[in-house]
Design a protein around this motif. Structure first.
Motif, PDB file in Angstrom:
ATOM      1  N   ARG A   8      -9.467  -5.181  -4.074  1.00 13.60           N
ATOM      2  CA  ARG A   8      -8.284  -4.399  -4.467  1.00 13.60           C
ATOM      3  C   ARG A   8      -8.113  -4.342  -5.986  1.00 13.60           C
ATOM      4  O   ARG A   8      -7.673  -3.318  -6.528  1.00 13.60           O
ATOM      5  N   MET A   9      -8.443  -5.436  -6.655  1.00 13.50           N
ATOM      6  CA  MET A   9      -8.215  -5.483  -8.097  1.00 13.50           C
ATOM      7  C   MET A   9      -9.130  -4.525  -8.856  1.00 13.50           C
ATOM      8  O   MET A   9      -8.883  -4.205 -10.018  1.00 13.50           O
ATOM      9  N   ARG A  44      -2.236 -10.798 -14.901  1.00  9.74           N
ATOM     10  CA  ARG A  44      -2.020 -11.129 -13.488  1.00  9.74           C
ATOM     11  C   ARG A  44      -3.178 -10.670 -12.608  1.00  9.74           C
ATOM     12  O   ARG A  44      -3.366 -11.154 -11.498  1.00  9.74           O
ATOM     13  N   HIS A  75       0.820  -1.220   0.000  1.00 11.06           N
ATOM     14  CA  HIS A  75       0.000   0.000   0.000  1.00 11.06           C
ATOM     15  C   HIS A  75       0.851   1.266   0.000  1.00 11.06           C
ATOM     16  O   HIS A  75       0.368   2.349   0.305  1.00 11.06           O
ATOM     17  N   ALA A  77       1.560 -10.378  -1.492  1.00  9.98           N
ATOM     18  CA  ALA A  77       1.752 -10.822  -2.876  1.00  9.98           C
ATOM     19  C   ALA A  77       1.562  -9.692  -3.886  1.00  9.98           C
ATOM     20  O   ALA A  77       1.706  -9.908  -5.085  1.00  9.98           O
ATOM     21  N   ARG A  78       1.269  -8.496  -3.416  1.00  8.42           N
ATOM     22  CA  ARG A  78       1.258  -7.343  -4.334  1.00  8.42           C
ATOM     23  C   ARG A  78       2.615  -7.210  -5.041  1.00  8.42           C
ATOM     24  O   ARG A  78       2.690  -6.753  -6.176  1.00  8.42           O
ATOM     25  N   ARG A  92      -9.019  -6.717   4.010  1.00  6.37           N
ATOM     26  CA  ARG A  92      -9.635  -7.049   2.723  1.00  6.37           C
ATOM     27  C   ARG A  92      -8.694  -8.025   2.005  1.00  6.37           C
ATOM     28  O   ARG A  92      -7.475  -7.888   2.064  1.00  6.37           O
TER      29      ARG A  92
HETATM   30  C1  EPS Z   1      -2.662  -9.368  -0.410  1.00  9.54           C
HETATM   31  C2  EPS Z   1      -3.886  -8.812  -0.005  1.00  9.54           C
HETATM   32  C3  EPS Z   1      -4.762  -8.086  -0.967  1.00  9.54           C
HETATM   33  C4  EPS Z   1      -4.462  -8.557  -2.368  1.00  9.54           C
HETATM   34  C5  EPS Z   1      -2.976  -8.332  -2.589  1.00  9.54           C
HETATM   35  C6  EPS Z   1      -2.197  -9.330  -1.800  1.00  9.54           C
HETATM   36  O1  EPS Z   1      -4.505  -6.695  -0.976  1.00  9.54           O
HETATM   37  P1  EPS Z   1      -5.349  -5.663  -0.115  1.00  9.54           P
HETATM   38  O2  EPS Z   1      -4.973  -5.937   1.307  1.00  9.54           O
HETATM   39  O3  EPS Z   1      -4.888  -4.291  -0.580  1.00  9.54           O
HETATM   40  O4  EPS Z   1      -6.780  -5.910  -0.446  1.00  9.54           O
HETATM   41  O5  EPS Z   1      -5.277  -7.901  -3.292  1.00  9.54           O
HETATM   42  O6  EPS Z   1      -2.637  -8.497  -3.928  1.00  9.54           O
HETATM   43  C7  EPS Z   1      -2.520  -7.397  -4.697  1.00  9.54           C
HETATM   44  C8  EPS Z   1      -2.766  -6.156  -4.314  1.00  9.54           C
HETATM   45  C9  EPS Z   1      -2.065  -7.704  -6.042  1.00  9.54           C
HETATM   46  O7  EPS Z   1      -1.869  -6.778  -6.843  1.00  9.54           O
HETATM   47  O8  EPS Z   1      -1.901  -8.903  -6.329  1.00  9.54           O
HETATM   48  C10 EPS Z   1      -1.786 -10.023   0.573  1.00  9.54           C
HETATM   49  O9  EPS Z   1      -1.992  -9.855   1.774  1.00  9.54           O
HETATM   50  O10 EPS Z   1      -0.860 -10.756   0.168  1.00  9.54           O
END
Ligand code: EPS
Length: 386
Positions: free
Chosen positions: A50-51, A41, A12, A132-133, A335
């Motif tokens: 998030r996507m 991806r 983030h 994994a972002r 999330r």
């Molecule tokens: C992830 C949690 C989620 C996923 C993220 C990997 O993100 P967030 O907490 O913002 O909702 O969406 O993956 C990505 C953002 C992506 O681009 O692949 C985690 O905790 O690993």
């Protein structure tokens, strides 16, 4: 000409960065092809909120001029569009606001051990990089490596073979064109009937607040024999591929060819007999080995499979302990996605592209892409490879 790449960036934070070094000059890059891999991806039924926020693109900053590589390091940025919602929580500089700390480690994540190892009291300082972002930056680097492999006549494809308990039928005979349209399938599965059951399974388990793991396969076509080496443990390609695949977040296993099945067969059914004919040259009738023998490519399609565990951020969190109070509590809830197997397969392609690009750079050298192609052609002529 040592080919290598690195990534930087938090989930983030303002964005992700990759630097790819060691490609020859004169390689054409196609901006749309890079962004297509980024979009691939982001696909897959079971992704979370998030996507919908992110539309990942590769912003090349260095090493490329008018669409061609210069031979210098290539730096690329992938912006985190979500950062605008995290400006205070993730600002690189001190902020006025009081930011609450995260103190509930998630079983299966890096949170608990990362806290000990890096002496943190706020688990966000661990989870942001463990997320994994980061794979978005790997896919950006992998897309650049893929452009180089395309110039080498190599095609890298992938498909999902299992989600939770739903498995697609085994396919040994796959050709590159069989993968056309795989990205249009909601779970990137080649079998429509299995795909429908996978989607159904995701829907059922998602309602129960469960996350789902699975398996995927990456196949590579057009590889020249002799990438990797039997000479030393660290050059053996089996090991290099397994390391690259198992470095992907949540992946717990990698195998080459029919690995686990071959273990239970007699030798006569485990190996691929060798043939030669005037019109076909060298060939095999089978590919149990998945394209690798003695730690080297043997010219048959490469098959790498991977197993990915269910995501460890749960919408119905598991039991944990508060790191401040030591009181039992439910793990931190963020999330998240329900399953990322389709996306992980695209990340798997990227990692394999990066390993194989390094192999081609090691074997064929060259400062300009024409030199590399010249060396590749000379080698093919010497071994009589068609
Ligand atoms: C992830 C949690 C989620 C996923 C993220 C990997 O993100 P967030 O907490 O913002 O909702 O969406 O993956 C990505 C953002 C992506 O681009 O692949 C985690 O905790 O690993």
């Amino acid at each position: 000409m040592n080919f290598r790449f690195t990534t930087a960036g938090e989930s983030h934070g303002p964005g992700l960065v990759t630097i790819v070094e060691g490609l020859p000059a004169g390689l054409e890059l196609d901006r749309e092809a890079l962004d297509r891999d980024m979009a691939r991806r982001q696909l897959g039924h079971g992704r979370g909120g998030r996507m919908k926020i992110e539309t990942d693109t590769v912003e090349i900053r260095t090493g490329v001029r008018h669409g061609k590589t210069l031979g210098s390091p290539i730096a690329a940025l992938v912006a985190n569009r979500d950062y605008k919602n995290w400006d205070e929580r993730m600002n690189p500089w001190p902020v006025e606001a009081d930011i609450p700390e995260i103190t509930l480690p998630r079983p299966g994540h890096a949170d608990l051990t990362g806290m000990w190892k890096y002496n943190q009291t706020d688990l966000r300082n661990i989870l942001e990089r463990a997320s994994a972002r980061e794979t978005a930056a790997r896919v950006a680097a992998g897309a650049i490596a893929r452009a180089f492999l395309t110039a080498m006549g190599v095609t890298v494809r992938s498909h999902v073979t299992r989600i939770a308990s739903v498995e697609a039928p085994e396919r040994q005979d796959l050709k590159p064109e069989d993968f056309d349209g795989v990205d249009d399938d909601p779970v990137r599965c080649l079998d429509p009937e299995a795909s429908a059951r996978m989607v159904e399974r995701i829907n059922v388990l998602r309602k129960k607040n469960e996350s789902l793991g699975g398996t995927f396969e990456v196949r590579v076509f057009g590889l020249v024999p002799g990438l990797g080496s039997h000479i030393s443990w660290e050059d053996r390609l089996d090991g290099r591929l397994a390391q690259a695949i198992c470095s992907i977040q949540s992946i717990k296993g990698a195998s080459i060819g029919e690995a686990w099945d071959v273990a239970s067969r007699p030798g006569s059914e485990a190996h691929d007999e060798i043939f030669w004919s005037e019109d076909r040259g060298w060939y095999r009738e089978t590919n149990h080995a998945g394209g690798l023998e003695g730690g080297m490519t043997n010219g048959e399609p490469l098959s790498v499979r991977a197993a990915i565990k269910p995501i460890s951020t749960m919408t119905k969190p598991l039991r944990s302990v508060d790191i401040k109070t030591r009181e039992p509590a439910k793990a931190h809830k963020e999330r998240t996605d329900s399953t990322v197997v389709p996306a992980a397969a695209v990340v798997g392609e990227a990692m394999i592209c990066l390993v194989l690009a390094k192999c081609y750079r090691e074997k064929f050298g060259g400062d300009h892409i024409d030199d590399v192609i010249g060396a590749l052609d000379a080698y093919r002529d010497r071994i009589g490879w068609r």
